[in-house]
Design an enzyme around this catalytic site. Structure first.
Site, mmCIF file in Angstrom:
data_model
loop_
_atom_site.group_PDB
_atom_site.id
_atom_site.type_symbol
_atom_site.label_atom_id
_atom_site.label_comp_id
_atom_site.label_asym_id
_atom_site.label_seq_id
_atom_site.Cartn_x
_atom_site.Cartn_y
_atom_site.Cartn_z
ATOM 1 N N LYS A 1 0.945 3.825 6.906
ATOM 2 C CA LYS A 1 0.209 4.650 5.938
ATOM 3 C C LYS A 1 0.632 6.103 6.152
ATOM 4 C CE LYS A 1 -2.820 1.245 4.909
ATOM 5 N NZ LYS A 1 -2.727 0.463 3.756
ATOM 6 N N SER B 1 0.797 -1.231 0.000
ATOM 7 C CA SER B 1 0.000 0.000 0.000
ATOM 8 C C SER B 1 0.829 1.279 0.000
ATOM 9 C CB SER B 1 -0.955 0.015 1.194
ATOM 10 O OG SER B 1 -0.243 0.149 2.400
#
Length: 181
Positions: free
Chosen positions: A93, A51
């Site tokens: 993230k 991600s």
């Protein structure tokens, strides 16, 4: 064996024992220090998902500063490590919006924070991104996180803003592989 030889032998044994004791204390101090640093200051972390590609690749070994948010607040653009209760694992993230922000995602792939379009220079250039049109107000002690690899990231677009309490550290540096330094 003479009395002198016995005394010299006993002194040698005491000296060896003292030296062994000093080495044992040094090793114990090193183990305790390393454990305290690992638990409270810096934690090694392996990037588990794609991600964050190309900023962080799967398998990159990184260091996470666990003290950072004890003294400062989370900022937009920070790469954070947190525990995801949805995926039941630790993730990394990028923070896109913080407490009190209004974030708007558009079908044209644009993001607005409090009405201002943000420029994300860290994103890979080849992504043709479009989002589901949505506006989210970020609540108290919450942050909105997204992966840099937007097409392959399960993030706040899907599971909502995360609690700052779930964040356990801030990304510092990639330490392995050396080619990623």
């Amino acid at each position: 064996m003479s009395l002198e030889n016995k005394a010299a032998s006993a002194n040698r044994k005491k000296k060896i024992f003292k030296e062994f004791l000093i080495y044992a204390l040094v090793v114990l101090a090193a183990v305790v220090s390393a454990t305290l640093i690992r638990v409270f200051v810096i934690e090694p972390f392996i990037v588990p998902t794609p991600s964050m590609e190309q900023s962080l690749n799967v398998g990159d070994k990184v260091l996470i500063n666990k003290l950072s948010y004890k003294f400062t607040s989370v900022k937009r653009g920070d790469i954070v490590a947190f525990h995801s209760s949805i995926e039941e694992k630790d993730l990394v993230k990028r923070v896109i919006a913080i407490e009190g922000d209004e974030i708007t995602l558009t079908s044209e792939g644009e993001i607005y924070i409090n009405g201002e379009k943000i420029i994300e220079e860290y994103l890979p250039g080849s992504q043709n991104i479009s989002y589901i049109n949505q506006t989210v107000n970020i609540g108290e002690d919450k942050v909105f996180v997204m992966g840099d690899n937007r097409k392959n990231s399960l993030d706040s677009r899907f599971f909502g803003a995360i609690s700052e309490k779930d964040i356990f550290g801030k990304f510092i540096i990639i330490y392995w592989p050396p080619s990623r330094w």
